[in-house]
Design an enzyme around this catalytic site. Sequence first.
Site, mmCIF file in Angstrom:
data_model
loop_
_atom_site.group_PDB
_atom_site.id
_atom_site.type_symbol
_atom_site.label_atom_id
_atom_site.label_comp_id
_atom_site.label_asym_id
_atom_site.label_seq_id
_atom_site.Cartn_x
_atom_site.Cartn_y
_atom_site.Cartn_z
ATOM 1 N N LYS A 173 -10.430 -0.873 -6.044
ATOM 2 C CA LYS A 173 -10.528 -0.469 -7.451
ATOM 3 C C LYS A 173 -9.291 0.347 -7.805
ATOM 4 C CE LYS A 173 -11.611 2.824 -10.086
ATOM 5 N NZ LYS A 173 -10.709 2.588 -11.233
ATOM 6 N N GLU A 246 -7.150 11.606 0.181
ATOM 7 C CA GLU A 246 -5.747 12.043 0.052
ATOM 8 C C GLU A 246 -5.604 12.596 -1.357
ATOM 9 O OE1 GLU A 246 -3.833 11.971 2.627
ATOM 10 O OE2 GLU A 246 -5.168 10.767 3.861
ATOM 11 N N CYS A 280 2.379 13.099 -5.511
ATOM 12 C CA CYS A 280 1.504 14.111 -4.909
ATOM 13 C C CYS A 280 2.331 15.100 -4.106
ATOM 14 C CB CYS A 280 0.450 13.461 -4.034
ATOM 15 S SG CYS A 280 1.151 12.318 -2.854
ATOM 16 N N GLU A 377 -1.943 22.121 -10.086
ATOM 17 C CA GLU A 377 -1.113 20.904 -10.099
ATOM 18 C C GLU A 377 -0.929 20.439 -11.539
ATOM 19 O OE1 GLU A 377 -2.743 17.145 -8.692
ATOM 20 O OE2 GLU A 377 -0.959 16.848 -7.458
HETATM 21 P P1 NAD Z 1 -7.969 10.441 -10.389
HETATM 22 O O1 NAD Z 1 -8.759 11.191 -9.375
HETATM 23 O O2 NAD Z 1 -8.221 10.713 -11.814
HETATM 24 O O3 NAD Z 1 -8.181 8.874 -10.207
HETATM 25 C C1 NAD Z 1 -7.918 8.209 -8.981
HETATM 26 C C2 NAD Z 1 -8.831 6.988 -8.888
HETATM 27 O O4 NAD Z 1 -10.177 7.430 -8.809
HETATM 28 C C3 NAD Z 1 -8.751 6.061 -10.098
HETATM 29 O O5 NAD Z 1 -8.847 4.717 -9.672
HETATM 30 C C4 NAD Z 1 -9.976 6.466 -10.902
HETATM 31 O O6 NAD Z 1 -10.451 5.458 -11.758
HETATM 32 C C5 NAD Z 1 -10.958 6.762 -9.779
HETATM 33 N N1 NAD Z 1 -12.083 7.620 -10.159
HETATM 34 C C6 NAD Z 1 -12.150 8.531 -11.165
HETATM 35 N N2 NAD Z 1 -13.376 9.094 -11.202
HETATM 36 C C7 NAD Z 1 -14.097 8.539 -10.203
HETATM 37 C C8 NAD Z 1 -15.419 8.702 -9.736
HETATM 38 N N3 NAD Z 1 -16.274 9.547 -10.320
HETATM 39 N N4 NAD Z 1 -15.825 7.983 -8.660
HETATM 40 C C9 NAD Z 1 -14.974 7.149 -8.044
HETATM 41 N N5 NAD Z 1 -13.713 6.910 -8.457
HETATM 42 C C10 NAD Z 1 -13.269 7.607 -9.520
HETATM 43 O O7 NAD Z 1 -6.425 10.665 -10.025
HETATM 44 P P2 NAD Z 1 -5.135 10.073 -10.770
HETATM 45 O O8 NAD Z 1 -4.907 10.809 -12.033
HETATM 46 O O9 NAD Z 1 -5.228 8.580 -10.832
HETATM 47 O O10 NAD Z 1 -3.992 10.419 -9.733
HETATM 48 C C11 NAD Z 1 -3.301 11.626 -9.717
HETATM 49 C C12 NAD Z 1 -3.798 12.499 -8.580
HETATM 50 O O11 NAD Z 1 -3.675 11.789 -7.351
HETATM 51 C C13 NAD Z 1 -2.978 13.757 -8.400
HETATM 52 O O12 NAD Z 1 -3.828 14.837 -8.168
HETATM 53 C C14 NAD Z 1 -2.140 13.461 -7.150
HETATM 54 O O13 NAD Z 1 -1.728 14.600 -6.451
HETATM 55 C C15 NAD Z 1 -3.086 12.620 -6.369
HETATM 56 N N6 NAD Z 1 -2.375 11.800 -5.381
HETATM 57 C C16 NAD Z 1 -2.518 12.134 -4.066
HETATM 58 C C17 NAD Z 1 -1.823 11.406 -3.103
HETATM 59 C C18 NAD Z 1 -1.957 11.743 -1.650
HETATM 60 O O14 NAD Z 1 -1.666 10.886 -0.822
HETATM 61 N N7 NAD Z 1 -2.369 12.942 -1.268
HETATM 62 C C19 NAD Z 1 -0.996 10.352 -3.493
HETATM 63 C C20 NAD Z 1 -0.888 10.051 -4.851
HETATM 64 C C21 NAD Z 1 -1.592 10.782 -5.792
#
Ligand code: NAD
Length: 487
Positions: A173, A246, A280, A377
């Site tokens: 997803k 992550e 990230c 962040e």
């Molecule tokens: P997000 O948590 O909003 O979304 C990530 C994914 O989770 C999306 O596909 C979203 O649709 C899904 N999602 C949202 N709510 C959900 C739920 N209730 N249940 C299951 N899935 C759900 O994050 P984002 O805005 O897409 O990404 C940015 C964040 O990701 C930042 O905090 C960044 O630091 C982090 N990030 C971390 C890494 C790492 O490896 N540590 C790498 C890249 C990004």
Amino acid sequence: MKAYKNFIGGRWISSNSKETFDSLDPATEVSIGKFQDSNGLDVELAVEAAEKSFQEWSDFPAPKRAEFLFRIRDLLIENKERLARLEVKEMGKVYKEALGDVQEAIDIFEYMAGEGRRLFGFTTPSELKNKFCATIRRPIGIVALITPWNFPIAIPSWKLAPALICGNSVILKPSSDTPLCAIELVKILNEAGIPKGVVNLITGSGNTVGTSLVTHQKIHAVSFTGSVETGKFITKNAGLKKIGLELGGKNAIIIMEDANLELALEGVLWGAFGTTGQRCTAASRIIIHETVAKKFENMLINSTKKLRLGSGLSKTTDIGPLINRKAVEKSDYYTNLGLKEGAKLLIGGKPLSSKGFFYQPTIFTNVNHNMRIAQEEIFGPVLSIIKIKNIDEAIEVCNNIKQGLSSSIYTENMQYAFKAINKIDSGITYINSSTIGAEVHLPFGGVKETGNGTREAGWTGIEEFSEIKTIYLDYSDKLQKAQGITD
Ligand code: NAD
């Protein structure tokens, strides 16, 4: 406008919801396509397809599964430029960085294909005579892969490649900001001949599709990359599934009094403003020795002034747009908050008025490490400069955050460097290099709120996507009891 479909059981099909959503080019705000706004019924179909395919796929010898991964690697190489251009259009990063993102996908498929001929277990002596002890790796089963938008080809690949080599069936997803990148990636997996139902893709919201995957009884594991907030939700709702998280970071670059400031400058510009601050591992805090702070600030302001914002496809662009309108509002919110908190704005601090989700590279100085701009962040091009007096204070400030993903120190002093290696609470520490730039054959992840202890990529990627079985083989021809029990 083209409507793209879900990929379930080897077929492209529409969602039961009959609803779609748009994915926008963040540089122009123009839609690049319509995507299925899927629901729980679609998740059921995908789980069924994954379940049906699992036995056949997991029965393939791992070196045979590896052949598919090598083919995927080759197809990614053939399609590298096309995928990178698409990524610029859908996610906004500049073209050279998008090429890097696709290269990471190529690298991880190659690395994990090699794992097909390893997937090592251990052997170890038994405490008893004529008894053999070993461990083997087994697939977990059906794994949900939930991914963000900032590395829309690389992050799904970081999960797909190890999940597949370990023999799992998967449901991907992707983020609703970058569904097309995921679709094009899955098309390549399909072209490489991965059997039907092994890889399924469902687009749609986190609330509906994400939650259905996280709570589904027949899904055995969830591998998630995204925000701390969603990570916490998954931890609470996934039950006893194996979970890989992550999450976010608030990464710092420490610059000591003896640092090569020219080198540090390049690292700060790359770490803070590369991918428009949306990595990230992006550097959003500079922790600098007070004796070199003024000089470094002037160097940084001069270089930042020269950075050009624009479409990632233009050769003259240094910084692309943010992902969406909400991200622009978030950067602006934190800029205003920084001013209210008493930090001094050195440069930037405004969205561009033109079309597209652009925000000026923004630098604050005189930041106290407890201010919210130095704690939370922002995920945009907003950088805080914090002054310190010595290495111990630098490390204390560096550690004074909730997350612990990446960190960096610029110094020529070995004692400082090893203090940083040993004392900074983070999953990654760079010496004389920026906070960003992971290589796929090394573990990737963080401590504290950045995750739950799993590490992606490298050999640890295999740990995340396999189960260990312990084998005791007794060839003594009698009942032998462990722990010295004799009768
Ligand atoms: P997000 O948590 O909003 O979304 C990530 C994914 O989770 C999306 O596909 C979203 O649709 C899904 N999602 C949202 N709510 C959900 C739920 N209730 N249940 C299951 N899935 C759900 O994050 P984002 O805005 O897409 O990404 C940015 C964040 O990701 C930042 O905090 C960044 O630091 C982090 N990030 C971390 C890494 C790492 O490896 N540590 C790498 C890249 C990004």
